[in-house]
Design an enzyme around this catalytic site. Structure first.
Site, PDB file in Angstrom:
ATOM      1  N   GLY A   1       0.816  -1.213   0.000  1.00  0.00           N
ATOM      2  CA  GLY A   1       0.000   0.000   0.000  1.00  0.00           C
ATOM      3  C   GLY A   1       0.845   1.257   0.000  1.00  0.00           C
TER       4      GLY A   1
ATOM      5  N   TYR B   1       5.214  -0.575  11.753  1.00  0.00           N
ATOM      6  CA  TYR B   1       6.516   0.089  11.651  1.00  0.00           C
ATOM      7  C   TYR B   1       6.751   1.078  12.802  1.00  0.00           C
ATOM      8  CZ  TYR B   1       8.121  -1.172   6.882  1.00  0.00           C
ATOM      9  OH  TYR B   1       8.610  -1.810   5.779  1.00  0.00           O
TER      10      TYR B   1
ATOM     11  N   HIS C   1      12.630  -3.955  11.407  1.00  0.00           N
ATOM     12  CA  HIS C   1      12.799  -3.767   9.960  1.00  0.00           C
ATOM     13  C   HIS C   1      13.960  -2.808   9.725  1.00  0.00           C
ATOM     14  CE1 HIS C   1      11.584  -2.286   5.860  1.00  0.00           C
ATOM     15  NE2 HIS C   1      12.121  -1.188   6.349  1.00  0.00           N
TER      16      HIS C   1
ATOM     17  N   HIS D   1      16.095  -8.148   7.333  1.00  0.00           N
ATOM     18  CA  HIS D   1      16.530  -7.600   6.018  1.00  0.00           C
ATOM     19  C   HIS D   1      18.018  -7.229   6.055  1.00  0.00           C
ATOM     20  CE1 HIS D   1      12.224  -7.279   5.865  1.00  0.00           C
ATOM     21  NE2 HIS D   1      12.105  -6.036   6.268  1.00  0.00           N
TER      22      HIS D   1
ATOM     23  N   ARG E   1      20.112  -6.818   2.850  1.00  0.00           N
ATOM     24  CA  ARG E   1      19.615  -5.941   1.783  1.00  0.00           C
ATOM     25  C   ARG E   1      20.728  -5.094   1.138  1.00  0.00           C
ATOM     26  NH1 ARG E   1      14.874  -2.763   3.862  1.00  0.00           N
ATOM     27  NH2 ARG E   1      14.560  -2.638   1.651  1.00  0.00           N
TER      28      ARG E   1
ATOM     29  N   ASP F   1       9.553 -12.692   4.545  1.00  0.00           N
ATOM     30  CA  ASP F   1       8.875 -11.409   4.283  1.00  0.00           C
ATOM     31  C   ASP F   1       7.669 -11.653   3.362  1.00  0.00           C
ATOM     32  OD1 ASP F   1       8.492  -8.716   4.657  1.00  0.00           O
ATOM     33  OD2 ASP F   1      10.010  -8.055   3.233  1.00  0.00           O
TER      34      ASP F   1
HETATM   35 ZN    ZN Z   1      10.262  -5.051   6.573  1.00  0.00          ZN
END
Ligand code: ZN
Length: 390
Positions: free
Chosen positions: A70, A131, A196, A225, A228, A286
């Site tokens: 989103g 978050y 995160h 993550h 990443r 994820d």
């Molecule tokens: Zn995440």
């Protein structure tokens, strides 16, 4: 119901050799060299395990079970996960999380979905929050969520070092972890704070500070993550050295990797080669998160959806391509996760433990059968138990 798996090579995840595995109801009754099944006894389900390996059921500690995304308008919201997407990927325990959007998606729906998956035949839990800090909880506080809601076993995913994070100060961050710590202790749950990690320069600074300046143990935090980018991964290595635990994300688009992104299997190989403790590493998919795709000019190429299938795919790559021993690679999606999250009787093939297991072909390592709590969910690669609307 009694099931006897005959002549199957057992990875508990430790290699135990060729054994006979007995399942009674939803538990492993025992692992034996020989089992003589009496004739004219009650009905016993005999399964020929020759040519197969048995692994503990996989635990995915970070899946957006009610969807996520989103971030590019409402039409970019991803959908809920279906039971068979998890089971055909060998996942028998899942921990659900919200993500960026804690307004249109909320804790009630997340807990309801975890309960639905549990009714469907696997084990499912969730984190409280999204978050942001302060965490939007289901009850009055993080502590109260952990202590009073069975399905809530941790907090997160809290975003740091990311343009989408709520930009918490160190004090706000530390207070959140402190609440998770006490809530976890009282409820006898892990109370893990799933973090995160974005692409920001701050990287793991808050986590290092927390370990240095407070008495909170490293087992309270799981930054995810970490693979990443090269820089973040490098810092992750340093974090392991001071006792930290890290999670590598298995979803990535091979055609559109993020700049500097490492595959989880490659990351594990580096950790293995450095002889760092593998117990401090976990993988998660994820799953159902949205995956923006950028080309090599860093131009946006559209959105994909992260797949839970990547969880075992990366472990398989770690075994086949990176030559990491099976009993070592397997831990990152089984026993390591169970012990960090305090998932009792999970993550191992062991007497008295819950009979969650996966059978794979010895040669190809392809999943053939999956059992959750002693019940056959996937047979010969096909889901035999489906969600109500599948
Ligand atoms: Zn995440």
């Amino acid at each position: 119901m009694i099931t006897v798996l005959k002549n199957v090579e057992v990875y508990s995840p430790k290699y135990l050799g060729k054994k006979q595995v007995v399942v009674v109801g939803n538990k492993f009754e025992g692992i034996y060299d020989e089992v003589n099944i009496p004739k004219d006894f009650i009905n016993i389900n005999e399964v020929d395990g020759s040519g197969k390996l048995i692994f503990p059921g996989f635990i995915d500690n970070h899946v957006h079970i009610i969807g996520a995304g989103g971030e590019d308008g409402f039409s970019t919201r991803t959908g809920e996960i279906q039971l068979t997407e998890l089971t055909t990927a060998g996942i028998t325990t899942v921990i659900g999380c919200l993500g960026t959007d804690g307004v249109c998606r909320d804790m009630r729906s997340l807990v309801a979905k975890a309960r639905a998956l549990e009714e469907d035949g696997i084990s499912a839990y969730c984190y409280t929050g999204s978050y942001e800090i302060p965490v939007r909880t289901l009850t009055n506080s993080i502590k109260e969520d952990l202590i009073t809601i069975d399905k809530i076993i941790g907090v997160g995913e809290i975003a740091v070092a990311d343009h989408r994070s709520s930009q918490p100060t160190f004090e706000e961050f530390a207070k959140t972890v402190a609440e998770a710590r006490v809530g976890g202790l009282i409820s006898n749950k892990g109370g893990i704070v799933d973090i995160h990690m974005g692409t920001g320069k701050e990287r793991l600074e808050k986590l290092f500070l927390l370990l240095k300046n407070t008495e909170i143990p490293s087992t309270q935090l799981l930054p995810t993550h970490i693979n990443r980018s090269t820089e973040l991964f490098q810092e992750g290595i340093e974090y392991i050295k001071v006792g930290g635990y890290i999670d590598l994300t298995t979803s990535s688009d091979p055609e559109f990797p993020e700049p500097g992104e490492l595959k989880a299997s490659e990351g594990l190989k580096k950790i293995y080669d450095l002889k760092l403790p593998i117990e401090q590493v976990t993988f998660s998919s994820d799953g159902q998160g949205s995956m923006p795709k950028y080309n090599d000019k860093n131009e946006f190429m559209g959105l994909g959806i992260c797949s839970v299938k990547s969880l075992y795919d990366e472990v398989k790559k770690a075994i086949i391509e990176e030559k990491i021993p099976i009993e070592c690679a397997l831990r990152v999606i089984t026993s390591n996760v169970a012990s960090l999250f305090k998932l009792k009787d999970k993550g191992e093939i062991k007497k008295g433990y819950e009979a969650d297991f996966v059978l794979v072909n010895k040669d190809s390592l392809e999943i053939t059968d999956v059992y959750g709590k002693g019940k056959l969910l996937v047979s010969n690669g096909n889901a035999v138990v489906k969600g109500v609307f599948e």
